[in-house]
Design an enzyme around this catalytic site. Structure first.
Site, PDB file in Angstrom:
ATOM      1  N   HIS A 100      84.175 -47.775  29.680  1.00 21.98           N
ATOM      2  CA  HIS A 100      83.348 -48.833  30.272  1.00 21.98           C
ATOM      3  C   HIS A 100      81.902 -48.364  30.428  1.00 21.98           C
ATOM      4  O   HIS A 100      80.963 -49.061  30.010  1.00 21.98           O
ATOM      5  CB  HIS A 100      83.943 -49.217  31.629  1.00 21.98           C
ATOM      6  CG  HIS A 100      83.196 -50.281  32.354  1.00 21.98           C
ATOM      7  ND1 HIS A 100      83.642 -51.590  32.425  1.00 21.98           N
ATOM      8  CD2 HIS A 100      82.023 -50.251  33.062  1.00 21.98           C
ATOM      9  CE1 HIS A 100      82.785 -52.312  33.142  1.00 21.98           C
ATOM     10  NE2 HIS A 100      81.790 -51.518  33.537  1.00 21.98           N
ATOM     11  N   GLU A 101      81.714 -47.188  31.001  1.00 25.23           N
ATOM     12  CA  GLU A 101      80.353 -46.695  31.220  1.00 25.23           C
ATOM     13  C   GLU A 101      79.656 -46.359  29.903  1.00 25.23           C
ATOM     14  O   GLU A 101      78.445 -46.561  29.758  1.00 25.23           O
ATOM     15  CB  GLU A 101      80.369 -45.475  32.142  1.00 25.23           C
ATOM     16  CG  GLU A 101      80.905 -45.740  33.547  1.00 25.23           C
ATOM     17  CD  GLU A 101      80.169 -46.859  34.267  1.00 25.23           C
ATOM     18  OE1 GLU A 101      78.966 -47.070  33.992  1.00 25.23           O
ATOM     19  OE2 GLU A 101      80.797 -47.538  35.108  1.00 25.23           O
ATOM     20  N   HIS A 145      78.199 -49.392  28.405  1.00 29.08           N
ATOM     21  CA  HIS A 145      76.881 -49.639  28.995  1.00 29.08           C
ATOM     22  C   HIS A 145      75.822 -48.800  28.285  1.00 29.08           C
ATOM     23  O   HIS A 145      74.746 -49.295  27.935  1.00 29.08           O
ATOM     24  CB  HIS A 145      76.890 -49.287  30.485  1.00 29.08           C
ATOM     25  CG  HIS A 145      77.544 -50.300  31.358  1.00 29.08           C
ATOM     26  ND1 HIS A 145      77.409 -51.660  31.170  1.00 29.08           N
ATOM     27  CD2 HIS A 145      78.347 -50.156  32.456  1.00 29.08           C
ATOM     28  CE1 HIS A 145      78.079 -52.309  32.109  1.00 29.08           C
ATOM     29  NE2 HIS A 145      78.661 -51.424  32.893  1.00 29.08           N
ATOM     30  N   HIS A 192      78.223 -56.594  31.382  1.00 27.77           N
ATOM     31  CA  HIS A 192      79.576 -56.973  31.757  1.00 27.77           C
ATOM     32  C   HIS A 192      79.986 -58.300  31.128  1.00 27.77           C
ATOM     33  O   HIS A 192      79.153 -59.195  30.934  1.00 27.77           O
ATOM     34  CB  HIS A 192      79.697 -57.080  33.274  1.00 27.77           C
ATOM     35  CG  HIS A 192      79.623 -55.760  33.965  1.00 27.77           C
ATOM     36  ND1 HIS A 192      78.809 -55.536  35.049  1.00 27.77           N
ATOM     37  CD2 HIS A 192      80.256 -54.576  33.725  1.00 27.77           C
ATOM     38  CE1 HIS A 192      78.948 -54.287  35.463  1.00 27.77           C
ATOM     39  NE2 HIS A 192      79.810 -53.680  34.661  1.00 27.77           N
TER      40      HIS A 192
END
EC number: 3.4.-.-
Length: 431
Positions: free
Chosen positions: A182-183, A186, A192
């Protein structure tokens, strides 16, 4: 904007602390090697077990309840860009090299213990298997990421310039590599899923159930990097209880009310497709011209795995063979420490015009995503041991978007491959 401007000296001061610049955690939060135990003083959110806490619950202590709009984080885990809140991903992409791959230099703090390093390396290897992204060891490049065990899980969106911090506290690693993925999404430039500009067609935000003052984390973005249909199974989607004030859903799916959202197992098929589309490449290199996004096999032997992937796999294989891993090296290769006396400081992202938004299409669900479905055949959590023993060098090609229909998942699916929550690491006891 006055509140934001007054906040930045504090943020820059935070990022210039020795614990950040040296790639080490703050002394008060992590003495010695940072393990996978849950820090003292943290309490579960609602009825969630501590090991099941997702990013919003882990990071909630970093956001002042009195003035959450002044936090250095937005949307729960994104370092606030300055001076503007939202940018198109195309303005801060990582550059593609002459070999047709995108290299992202990284430093991994020596403060992580071996199980934590393994989780992080698994996430880096998943990007390398499925996309053209290659996380390479930092060697004095100007722009790089420093992965450190600060308090919380957060990062910037896209390439910010110079050194940029990716915080992965031990609690971020307890559920496996999902939060790391997830990070890193980014880092590659993605926002998101639940804040997409077209999100109101696919989810309902229950504003009355959000913690007072935390509504800012649900504001729709104007980012133009949607690129694929709305995906309930994306690793970038928050769960139903994100920032819930009393344990009731803050996010309700509209197309499939019982679908599971907020999975933290692996990249979904659309997550992979977004990376390939944003960077204009195929899993093994640049996108072939005139042949669509994915080239079919020509019958020739697959090319050898890249050196960076081989190093990651060697490190993981060595750790899997070792009954009691210790020290600061993996697979005979020293684990790079923090950035040390880095000459590069923190720089804000460049400002570019937003490109036209992608047209909205039907959302994907956990059941319709071949990579995120529990027990799926694509290389994910369920096949972790198989690729450690002998990884296939032929990259996985995500399924086509055409014909995907949202199918609700009944109840909460089991973890893939028989994985047990809160027991991802060797030697961790069940509570």
């Amino acid at each position: 904007m006055e509140g934001v401007g007054g906040l930045w000296p504090w943020v820059l001061g935070l990022l210039s602390l020795p614990g950040v610049i040296l790639g080490a955690p703050l002394a008060s939060s992590c003495a010695g090697a940072c393990g996978t135990s849950f820090p003292d003083g943290l309490t579960p959110e609602g009825t969630q077990a501590s090991g099941d806490k997702d990013i919003p619950a882990i990071n909630q202590g970093l956001i002042l309840e009195e003035t959450p709009e002044s936090s250095f984080l937005i949307e729960g885990d994104i370092i606030r860009p300055s001076p503007f809140r939202l940018l198109s991903a195309t303005s801060n992409k990582w550059p593609m090299g002459g070999s047709g791959v995108v290299e992202v230099p990284f430093l991994l703090s020596s403060k992580y213990d071996e199980p934590s390093r393994q989780v992080i390396l698994e996430a880096l290897a998943e990007f390398e298997r499925s996309t053209c992204i290659r996380f390479v060891t930092y060697q004095d490049q100007r722009d790089f990421i420093s992965i450190i065990p600060m308090y919380g899980c957060f990062s910037s969106v896209g390439r910010s310039g110079g050194m940029q911090v990716v915080s992965l506290a031990p609690t971020c690693l307890q559920k496996g590599r999902g939060i790391v993925l997830h990070e890193l999404m980014h880092v590659l430039g993605f926002w998101h899923e639940h804040t997409r500009a077209d999100r109101d067609r696919y989810i309902r935000v229950n504003w009355n159930e959000i913690l007072p003052g935390f509504e800012i984390n649900f504001i729709k973005s104007q980012s133009s990097n949607m690129l694929t249909p709305y995906d309930y199974s994306s690793v970038m989607h928050y769960g139903r209880l994100a920032f819930s004030r009393r344990g009731l859903p803050t996010i309700t799916p509209l197309w499939a009310p019982s679908v599971h959202i907020g999975q933290r197992w692996n990249l979904s098929a659309s997550d992979i497709t977004r990376v390939l589309k944003l960077y204009g490449c195929s899993p093994s290199g640049p996108r072939p011209r005139g042949r669509g996004s994915h080239a079919h096999s020509t019958g020739r032997s697959p090319a050898p795995a890249s050196l960076s992937l081989q190093r990651l796999l060697e490190a993981l294989s060595a750790e899997s063979r070792s009954p009691d891993p210790s020290g600061s090296s993996a697979g005979g290769q020293p684990v790079p420490a923090g950035p040390g006396e880095s000459p590069h400081g923190w720089e804000s992202p460049a400002l570019k015009k937003l490109s036209a938004e992608a047209s909205a299409r039907q959302p994907q669900t956990l059941a319709s995503s071949p990579r995120s479905r529990p027990g799926a055949g694509a290389p994910g959590v369920a096949q972790e041991q198989s690729w450690l023993a002998g990884v296939s060098t032929k990259p996985t090609v995500p399924s086509s978007e055409a014909g995907i229909q949202p199918v609700p998942v009944q109840g909460s699916p089991a973890l893939p491959g028989g994985c047990v929550p809160r027991n991802h690491f060797k030697g961790m006891s069940e509570d």
